[in-house]
Design a protein around this motif. Structure first.
Motif, short mmCIF file in Angstrom:
data_model
loop_
_atom_site.label_atom_id
_atom_site.label_comp_id
_atom_site.label_asym_id
_atom_site.label_seq_id
_atom_site.Cartn_x
_atom_site.Cartn_y
_atom_site.Cartn_z
N ASN A 151 0.86 -1.18 0.00
CA ASN A 151 0.00 0.00 0.00
C ASN A 151 0.89 1.23 0.00
OD1 ASN A 151 -1.75 2.10 0.53
ND2 ASN A 151 -2.87 1.02 2.12
N SER A 152 0.77 2.06 -1.03
CA SER A 152 1.62 3.24 -1.15
C SER A 152 1.04 4.45 -0.42
CB SER A 152 1.80 3.60 -2.63
OG SER A 152 0.55 3.93 -3.22
N LYS A 159 -4.98 11.31 11.29
CA LYS A 159 -5.96 10.23 11.11
C LYS A 159 -5.40 8.94 11.72
CE LYS A 159 -7.85 12.20 6.89
NZ LYS A 159 -8.07 11.98 5.46
N GLN A 160 -5.99 8.54 12.84
CA GLN A 160 -5.50 7.38 13.58
C GLN A 160 -5.51 6.11 12.72
OE1 GLN A 160 -7.77 6.38 17.03
NE2 GLN A 160 -6.31 4.88 17.75
N ASP A 161 -6.59 5.89 11.95
CA ASP A 161 -6.66 4.68 11.13
C ASP A 161 -5.57 4.67 10.06
OD1 ASP A 161 -8.03 6.79 9.88
OD2 ASP A 161 -9.26 5.41 8.70
N SER A 162 -5.22 5.84 9.53
CA SER A 162 -4.16 5.95 8.54
C SER A 162 -2.81 5.57 9.17
CB SER A 162 -4.10 7.37 7.98
OG SER A 162 -2.95 7.55 7.20
N VAL A 163 -2.58 6.03 10.37
CA VAL A 163 -1.32 5.72 11.07
C VAL A 163 -1.26 4.22 11.35
CG1 VAL A 163 0.01 6.07 13.19
CG2 VAL A 163 -1.09 8.02 12.06
N LEU A 164 -2.35 3.63 11.83
CA LEU A 164 -2.36 2.20 12.13
C LEU A 164 -2.09 1.38 10.87
CD1 LEU A 164 -2.74 0.02 14.25
CD2 LEU A 164 -5.17 0.05 13.77
N ARG A 165 -2.75 1.75 9.75
CA ARG A 165 -2.50 1.04 8.48
C ARG A 165 -1.05 1.20 8.05
NH1 ARG A 165 -7.41 3.36 6.99
NH2 ARG A 165 -6.32 4.90 5.71
N GLY A 166 -0.51 2.40 8.24
CA GLY A 166 0.87 2.65 7.84
C GLY A 166 1.87 1.84 8.64
N VAL A 167 1.65 1.77 9.94
CA VAL A 167 2.56 1.02 10.81
C VAL A 167 2.49 -0.48 10.50
CG1 VAL A 167 2.96 0.37 13.22
CG2 VAL A 167 2.51 2.74 12.64
N MET A 168 1.35 -0.96 10.08
CA MET A 168 1.16 -2.38 9.83
C MET A 168 1.45 -2.81 8.39
SD MET A 168 0.46 -3.73 12.58
CE MET A 168 0.69 -2.78 14.04
N LYS A 169 1.96 -1.92 7.57
CA LYS A 169 2.26 -2.28 6.18
C LYS A 169 3.20 -3.47 6.14
CE LYS A 169 1.74 2.22 3.97
NZ LYS A 169 2.41 3.29 3.24
N GLY A 170 2.92 -4.39 5.26
CA GLY A 170 3.76 -5.56 5.09
C GLY A 170 5.07 -5.25 4.39
N VAL A 172 7.83 -2.47 4.00
CA VAL A 172 8.31 -1.23 4.61
C VAL A 172 9.07 -0.40 3.60
CG1 VAL A 172 9.79 -0.28 6.43
CG2 VAL A 172 8.41 -2.32 6.87
N TYR A 173 9.85 -1.05 2.74
CA TYR A 173 10.61 -0.34 1.72
C TYR A 173 10.69 -1.21 0.47
CZ TYR A 173 14.39 1.38 -1.10
OH TYR A 173 15.11 1.83 -2.19
N HIS A 174 10.68 -0.55 -0.65
CA HIS A 174 10.95 -1.22 -1.92
C HIS A 174 11.54 -0.19 -2.87
CE1 HIS A 174 7.20 0.77 -2.96
NE2 HIS A 174 7.58 0.66 -4.21
N SER A 175 12.34 -0.65 -3.76
CA SER A 175 12.87 0.23 -4.79
C SER A 175 11.75 0.55 -5.76
CB SER A 175 14.01 -0.48 -5.54
OG SER A 175 14.33 0.24 -6.71
N PRO A 176 11.63 1.79 -6.19
CA PRO A 176 10.58 2.12 -7.16
C PRO A 176 10.66 1.28 -8.44
CG PRO A 176 11.56 4.12 -6.25
CD PRO A 176 12.38 2.97 -5.75
N LYS A 177 11.85 0.75 -8.73
CA LYS A 177 12.01 -0.10 -9.92
C LYS A 177 11.21 -1.40 -9.81
CE LYS A 177 16.43 -0.04 -9.39
NZ LYS A 177 17.85 -0.32 -9.48
N LEU A 178 10.88 -1.79 -8.58
CA LEU A 178 10.16 -3.05 -8.36
C LEU A 178 8.64 -2.90 -8.46
CD1 LEU A 178 12.08 -4.46 -5.27
CD2 LEU A 178 12.44 -5.02 -7.68
N ASP A 179 8.14 -1.68 -8.54
CA ASP A 179 6.70 -1.41 -8.50
C ASP A 179 6.07 -1.64 -9.87
OD1 ASP A 179 4.13 -0.53 -8.06
OD2 ASP A 179 4.74 1.28 -7.00
N LEU A 180 5.19 -2.62 -9.96
CA LEU A 180 4.50 -2.96 -11.21
C LEU A 180 3.18 -2.21 -11.39
CD1 LEU A 180 4.79 -6.86 -11.23
CD2 LEU A 180 6.25 -5.20 -12.39
#
Length: 195
Positions: A151-152, A159-170, A172-180
């Motif tokens: 999730n980008s 926004k508490q729900d936005s923070v919770l979703r952000g903290v729980m992202k599977g 954490v980092y990826h190179s933009p080259k990997l984004d399809l």
């Protein structure tokens, strides 16, 4: 010990994090490629999907307008009920007519909402299947062995729900080259939006 939803999410995230080194070493040994895709972004930004969902929303609005007219008619019937003497045959008949109208409206509303919810679910189901098919084609063509969903969406402190979703992202980092994501949107015939 009581397991809450937050505990379940945290445990799932920790398990995912624990698996990353094993996944990375397996990838190195196999020489496989990994990519990521933001499916939610595609659903939010695909003109075709937004158009299909808008049709459902317009159907619901039209139905709600129709029901507003029916409610007005029911109000007139309720006013007419007040003109009859309670206990009279006219009063009983009008009361029965009004109850029948209310029951019919409730049942029809439940049926219509289910029908529209099912139609919306079908839109998401069908489009997700299209996304998966395109991801498969793109992955096979480019020698990609694994595509992870991410999730980008940026966290918003207010926004508490936005923070919770952000903290729980599977992811954490990826190179933009990997984004399809943009490639898949193009393959689906969707106008590519800039992020």
């Amino acid at each position: 010990m009581r397991i809450t939803k937050a505990t379940t999410i945290i445990l799932g995230t920790l398990l995912s994090i624990a698996m990353v080194p094993a996944l990375a070493s397996a990838q190195q040994a196999a020489g496989g490629k990994i990519a990521v895709i933001d499916v939610a972004y595609i659903f939010k930004n695909s003109d075709a999907i937004k158009s299909e969902v808008a049709q459902i929303e317009n159907s619901m609005k039209a139905y709600e307008q129709e029901m507003a007219n029916v409610r007005k008619a029911m109000q007139k019937e309720a006013e007419l009920l007040k003109t009859y003497k309670p206990g009279s045959p006219e009063y009983a008949g009008q009361e029965e007519k009004l109850a029948g109208m209310e029951s019919k409206v409730k049942l029809e509303t439940i049926r219509k909402r289910k029908e529209l919810a099912d139609a919306e679910a079908r839109i998401y189901f069908d489009n997700y299947q299209k996304i998966r098919a395109v991801v498969k084609q793109v992955s096979e063509y480019n020698g990609i062995d694994l595509v992870l969903r991410y999730n980008s969406e940026e966290m918003e402190l207010e926004k508490q729900d936005s923070v919770l979703r952000g903290v729980m992202k599977g992811v954490v980092y990826h190179s933009p080259k990997l984004d399809l994501t943009q490639m898949v949107m193009q393959a689906m015939g969707t106008k590519v939006a800039t992020r």
